[in-house]
Design a protein around this motif. Structure first.
Motif, PDB file in Angstrom:
ATOM      1  N   THR A 217       0.821  -1.212   0.000  1.00 39.74           N
ATOM      2  CA  THR A 217       0.000   0.000   0.000  1.00 39.74           C
ATOM      3  C   THR A 217       0.854   1.260   0.000  1.00 39.74           C
ATOM      4  O   THR A 217       1.816   1.350   0.768  1.00 39.74           O
ATOM      5  CB  THR A 217      -0.926   0.017   1.225  1.00 39.74           C
ATOM      6  OG1 THR A 217      -1.824  -1.104   1.159  1.00 39.74           O
ATOM      7  CG2 THR A 217      -1.737   1.307   1.298  1.00 39.74           C
TER       8      THR A 217
ATOM      9  N   SER B 124       1.070   4.947   1.115  1.00 42.39           N
ATOM     10  CA  SER B 124       0.461   5.826   2.117  1.00 42.39           C
ATOM     11  C   SER B 124       1.186   7.159   2.111  1.00 42.39           C
ATOM     12  O   SER B 124       2.371   7.230   2.413  1.00 42.39           O
ATOM     13  CB  SER B 124       0.545   5.194   3.510  1.00 42.39           C
ATOM     14  OG  SER B 124      -0.207   3.994   3.567  1.00 42.39           O
TER      15      SER B 124
ATOM     16  N   THR C 238      -8.449   3.042  -3.648  1.00 42.80           N
ATOM     17  CA  THR C 238      -8.014   4.341  -3.132  1.00 42.80           C
ATOM     18  C   THR C 238      -8.881   4.788  -1.963  1.00 42.80           C
ATOM     19  O   THR C 238     -10.103   4.599  -1.975  1.00 42.80           O
ATOM     20  CB  THR C 238      -8.078   5.384  -4.263  1.00 42.80           C
ATOM     21  OG1 THR C 238      -7.281   4.941  -5.368  1.00 42.80           O
ATOM     22  CG2 THR C 238      -7.540   6.729  -3.781  1.00 42.80           C
TER      23      THR C 238
ATOM     24  N   SER D 193      -4.704  12.602   3.783  1.00 43.78           N
ATOM     25  CA  SER D 193      -3.870  11.465   3.420  1.00 43.78           C
ATOM     26  C   SER D 193      -4.466  10.654   2.280  1.00 43.78           C
ATOM     27  O   SER D 193      -5.677  10.684   2.039  1.00 43.78           O
ATOM     28  CB  SER D 193      -3.670  10.557   4.635  1.00 43.78           C
ATOM     29  OG  SER D 193      -3.001  11.246   5.674  1.00 43.78           O
TER      30      SER D 193
ATOM     31  N   ARG E  96      -4.287   6.687   0.521  1.00 45.23           N
ATOM     32  CA  ARG E  96      -3.859   5.299   0.522  1.00 45.23           C
ATOM     33  C   ARG E  96      -4.269   4.664  -0.796  1.00 45.23           C
ATOM     34  O   ARG E  96      -5.416   4.810  -1.223  1.00 45.23           O
ATOM     35  CB  ARG E  96      -4.461   4.520   1.683  1.00 45.23           C
ATOM     36  CG  ARG E  96      -4.030   5.013   3.050  1.00 45.23           C
ATOM     37  CD  ARG E  96      -4.698   4.227   4.157  1.00 45.23           C
ATOM     38  NE  ARG E  96      -4.181   2.865   4.279  1.00 45.23           N
ATOM     39  CZ  ARG E  96      -4.881   1.770   4.045  1.00 45.23           C
ATOM     40  NH1 ARG E  96      -6.145   1.852   3.686  1.00 45.23           N
ATOM     41  NH2 ARG E  96      -4.337   0.577   4.194  1.00 45.23           N
TER      42      ARG E  96
ATOM     43  N   THR F  21      -4.055   0.862  -2.418  1.00 47.34           N
ATOM     44  CA  THR F  21      -3.763  -0.517  -2.050  1.00 47.34           C
ATOM     45  C   THR F  21      -3.430  -1.363  -3.283  1.00 47.34           C
ATOM     46  O   THR F  21      -3.639  -0.962  -4.429  1.00 47.34           O
ATOM     47  CB  THR F  21      -4.963  -1.137  -1.322  1.00 47.34           C
ATOM     48  OG1 THR F  21      -6.088  -1.151  -2.204  1.00 47.34           O
ATOM     49  CG2 THR F  21      -5.310  -0.336  -0.078  1.00 47.34           C
TER      50      THR F  21
END
Length: 118
Positions: A17, A19, A69, A81, A83, A85
């Protein structure tokens, strides 16, 4: 004057992932009526919009990335933020955060390169 700064690991392994965090200074991420975007640019390609979180916390994603997402925010830190994956090398890109007002991406961070590689 608002400034945005991306941060996060520069190297991620496939299937893991990505981040990233965008820290905003000089303005609040809850202020009406701004929206806070993530955009990326893969090597040799154009800009690709990833998604956005608005001042009220609502989120919208690119249809092509929506299933992988997630965008969130920490209002106490004035950060938002991203992320992504199940990444593949095709997710290698410079990732930017940007503030949007009235449909215009008016303030950008400097970008951070994320490489997906084993």
């Amino acid at each position: 004057q608002v400034q945005l700064q991306e941060s996060g690991p520069g190297l991620v392994k496939p299937s893991q992932t990505i981040s990233l965090t965008c820290t905003v200074t000089g303005g609040s991420i809850t202020a009406n009526y701004y929206a806070w975007n993530w955009i990326r640019q893969a090597p040799g390609k154009g800009l690709e919009w990833v998604g956005v979180i608005a001042y009220d916390g609502s989120t919208y994603y690119s249809p092509s990335l929506k299933s992988r997402t997630h965008i969130s925010r920490d209002t106490s830190k004035n950060q938002f933020s991203l992320r992504v994956t199940s990444v593949t090398p095709e997710d290698t890109a410079v990732y930017y955060c940007a503030r949007e007002e009235g449909g215009s991406l008016e303030v950008w961070g400097e970008g951070t390169l994320v490489t997906v590689s084993s």
